[in-house]
Design a protein around this motif. Structure first.
Motif, short mmCIF file in Angstrom:
data_model
loop_
_atom_site.label_atom_id
_atom_site.label_comp_id
_atom_site.label_asym_id
_atom_site.label_seq_id
_atom_site.Cartn_x
_atom_site.Cartn_y
_atom_site.Cartn_z
N HIS A 212 -5.18 3.78 -1.94
CA HIS A 212 -4.52 4.22 -0.70
C HIS A 212 -5.14 3.52 0.52
N ILE A 213 -6.45 3.43 0.53
CA ILE A 213 -7.13 2.77 1.65
C ILE A 213 -6.72 1.30 1.73
N ALA A 214 -6.65 0.65 0.59
CA ALA A 214 -6.26 -0.77 0.57
C ALA A 214 -4.84 -0.95 1.10
N ALA A 215 -3.93 -0.04 0.72
CA ALA A 215 -2.54 -0.13 1.20
C ALA A 215 -2.47 0.03 2.72
N LEU A 216 -3.29 0.93 3.26
CA LEU A 216 -3.32 1.10 4.72
C LEU A 216 -3.90 -0.13 5.39
N GLU A 217 -4.99 -0.65 4.85
CA GLU A 217 -5.64 -1.82 5.44
C GLU A 217 -4.72 -3.03 5.45
N GLN A 218 -3.93 -3.17 4.40
CA GLN A 218 -3.02 -4.31 4.30
C GLN A 218 -1.70 -4.07 5.01
N GLY A 219 -1.50 -2.84 5.50
CA GLY A 219 -0.27 -2.52 6.21
C GLY A 219 0.93 -2.36 5.31
N THR A 220 0.70 -2.19 4.00
CA THR A 220 1.82 -2.12 3.04
C THR A 220 2.13 -0.68 2.61
N ALA A 221 1.40 0.28 3.13
CA ALA A 221 1.63 1.67 2.74
C ALA A 221 3.02 2.11 3.18
N ASP A 222 3.79 2.64 2.23
CA ASP A 222 5.13 3.15 2.57
C ASP A 222 5.08 4.67 2.60
N VAL A 223 6.24 5.29 2.77
CA VAL A 223 6.29 6.75 2.92
C VAL A 223 5.74 7.44 1.68
N ARG A 224 6.04 6.92 0.49
CA ARG A 224 5.54 7.56 -0.73
C ARG A 224 4.02 7.53 -0.79
N VAL A 225 3.43 6.40 -0.45
CA VAL A 225 1.97 6.30 -0.45
C VAL A 225 1.37 7.29 0.56
N LEU A 226 1.99 7.39 1.72
CA LEU A 226 1.49 8.30 2.74
C LEU A 226 1.59 9.76 2.29
N LYS A 227 2.68 10.09 1.60
CA LYS A 227 2.81 11.46 1.06
C LYS A 227 1.71 11.73 0.04
N GLU A 228 1.48 10.78 -0.85
CA GLU A 228 0.44 10.95 -1.86
C GLU A 228 -0.93 11.12 -1.20
N LEU A 229 -1.18 10.34 -0.16
CA LEU A 229 -2.46 10.42 0.53
C LEU A 229 -2.62 11.75 1.25
N ALA A 230 -1.53 12.26 1.85
CA ALA A 230 -1.58 13.56 2.51
C ALA A 230 -1.94 14.66 1.52
N ALA B 154 -8.71 2.54 8.74
CA ALA B 154 -7.45 1.93 8.28
C ALA B 154 -6.25 2.70 8.81
N LEU B 155 -6.35 4.04 8.87
CA LEU B 155 -5.24 4.84 9.37
C LEU B 155 -5.02 4.59 10.86
N MET B 156 -6.10 4.49 11.63
CA MET B 156 -5.97 4.19 13.06
C MET B 156 -5.29 2.82 13.26
N GLN B 157 -5.64 1.87 12.42
CA GLN B 157 -5.03 0.53 12.51
C GLN B 157 -3.56 0.57 12.10
N TYR B 158 -3.25 1.44 11.15
CA TYR B 158 -1.89 1.53 10.62
C TYR B 158 -0.92 2.14 11.63
N LEU B 159 -1.41 3.08 12.45
CA LEU B 159 -0.53 3.82 13.37
C LEU B 159 -0.18 2.98 14.60
N GLU B 160 0.56 1.92 14.35
CA GLU B 160 1.03 1.06 15.43
C GLU B 160 2.46 1.45 15.81
N PRO B 161 2.79 1.52 17.09
CA PRO B 161 4.10 2.01 17.51
C PRO B 161 5.28 1.19 17.02
N ALA B 162 5.06 -0.05 16.62
CA ALA B 162 6.16 -0.89 16.16
C ALA B 162 6.63 -0.53 14.75
#
Length: 406
Positions: free
Chosen positions: A101-119, A174-182
């Motif tokens: 999960h951390i790697a997906a966030l760092e690479q910016g490839t985390a999708d909604v399913r990954v985020l749900k799993e992480l939550a 990684a989460l702070m980096q992921y939360l970009e408004p675009a």
């Protein structure tokens, strides 16, 4: 012959056996930690009467009181119903799952399913609350929170999971980096849900990261998506109710000052930035409401430049939101101090026309009576005003004929 060891005399001058010329070296002592001193002092105070007389400070009540349905919160709650459709790793595989999960966030490839799993992962890996009375964590220093932790024991496996290889630090960064408004709206919504679960279940690990969270909330509002802005408001109201108010006020003030001087991003309208700045000013007002009068007297001079410049801001049409938010925060200060003359001394430099306007607003909110108890009427009126401003800062500017600033 036995030799008696000489001892350095610590007796007062003139005591028997002590030389007047003896120089007693100072005892070593730990340097004063300014932040810890502030927290220790603040922990001695209870909430301001203007705030503490409220019938409830439950975070669930705060969320449920908001106008209309909270779409983002409903999505967060619905995750419990989706749990059966999302695979949860076995305990032996949890470290690998977290790293993925951390790697997906760092690479910016985390999708909604990954985020749900992480939550869900965060929900199931609870960390016990810190019991320090001066700790500026999200659970509040003196009372347990119904959302930010429930005093469960911290198992050694959970401790190892978050601390091993700096897993939590890497996840948060990684989460702070992921939360970009675009990003896509859904990705931002579920990214913020992950952040909420961290606040809810790993709060002690977030100590010292409050400024990063405030900065992320201000920045992500640039997305201009209604549900995302709704989520940031939910965060703000929860945090301003639970973080120790002196620490929270100081940290939020620094965050909005830094946000204000940042260059406006490309393709971002100044109206959106003004709305986010107003959002932060309202947070100051919510912290102010919780401060006892004697503490607020010390803090207001530090806020003076920010509140004064915001109250007199005419740089654009959307500055109306900024001026009204500043006025709401100053009204919060009046509700606590109950002495407008003293308030204007603490905020010296306000133009006379702004003083007259504020006096009108104090009358409107019923907070000029210094002899009796204001009660909850003034606070309730101010909270309604803040909710109105939240609605304005989350939608395109619509000049209000009822506003004294128009």
């Amino acid at each position: 012959m036995r030799v008696t060891p000489k001892l350095i005399s610590r007796t007062a001058s003139g005591s028997s056996g002590a030389s007047k010329n003896t120089i007693v070296p100072p005892l070593p002592k730990t340097p004063v930690n300014k932040s810890a001193a502030i927290m220790r002092k603040a922990a001695l105070f209870q909430d301001s009467p203007a705030y503490s007389n409220k019938t409830s400070t439950s975070l669930l009540d705060i969320i449920n009181r908001r106008d209309g349905d909270n779409v983002w919160w409903n999505k967060r709650m619905s995750l419990s119903n989706e749990r059966s459709t999302i695979e949860v790793a076995e305990p032996s595989d949890r470290k690998d799952e977290l790293n993925a999960h951390i790697a997906a966030l760092e690479q910016g490839t985390a999708d909604v399913r990954v985020l749900k799993e992480l939550a869900l992962f965060c929900r199931e890996s609870h960390v016990n609350e810190s019991n320090s009375p001066v700790s500026p964590d999200f659970s509040g220093p003196l009372s347990p929170s119904p959302l930010f932790g429930n005093s469960q024991s911290l198992s050694s496996s959970s401790s190892d999971l978050w601390n091993q290889d700096k897993a939590f630090e890497r996840l948060f960064s990684a989460l702070m980096q992921y939360l970009e408004p675009a990003r896509d709206t859904s990705e931002l919504e579920y990214g913020l849900i992950v952040l909420w679960e961290l606040l809810d279940h790993q709060a002690p690990l977030l100590e010292g990261r409050e400024a990063d969270i405030f900065a992320a909330l201000l920045r992500v509002r640039y997305s201009a998506h209604a549900t995302v802005m709704q989520a940031t408001t939910t965060f703000r109201d929860a945090l301003t109710s639970r973080i120790e108010p002196v620490y929270g006020l100081t940290t939020m003030h620094a965050s909005i000052r830094a946000f204000r001087v940042l260059p406006l991003p490309a393709l971002i309208d100044v109206e959106i930035r003004n709305g986010s700045y107003a959002f932060g000013l309202i947070a100051l007002g919510k912290f102010i409401l919780r401060l006892p009068a004697e503490v607020l007297e010390d803090e207001l001079p530090r806020l003076k430049a920010t509140l004064t410049s915001a109250l007199t801001d005419t740089s654009s049409e959307s500055s109306l939101n900024v001026r009204e938010a500043a006025a709401a925060s100053i009204t919060a200060a009046q509700l606590v101090l109950r002495d407008e003359a003293h308030l204007f001394v603490l905020l010296d430099g306000l133009p006379e026309d702004k003083k007259n306007l504020l006096t009108y607003l104090f009358d409107k909110h019923g907070c000029r009576d210094t002899a009796g108890d204001i009660g909850q009427t003034g606070v309730e009126k101010l909270e309604r005003e803040m909710r109105r401003l939240d609605g304005r800062t989350s939608t395109p500017l619509r000049p209000s004929t009822g506003s004294p600033f128009v």
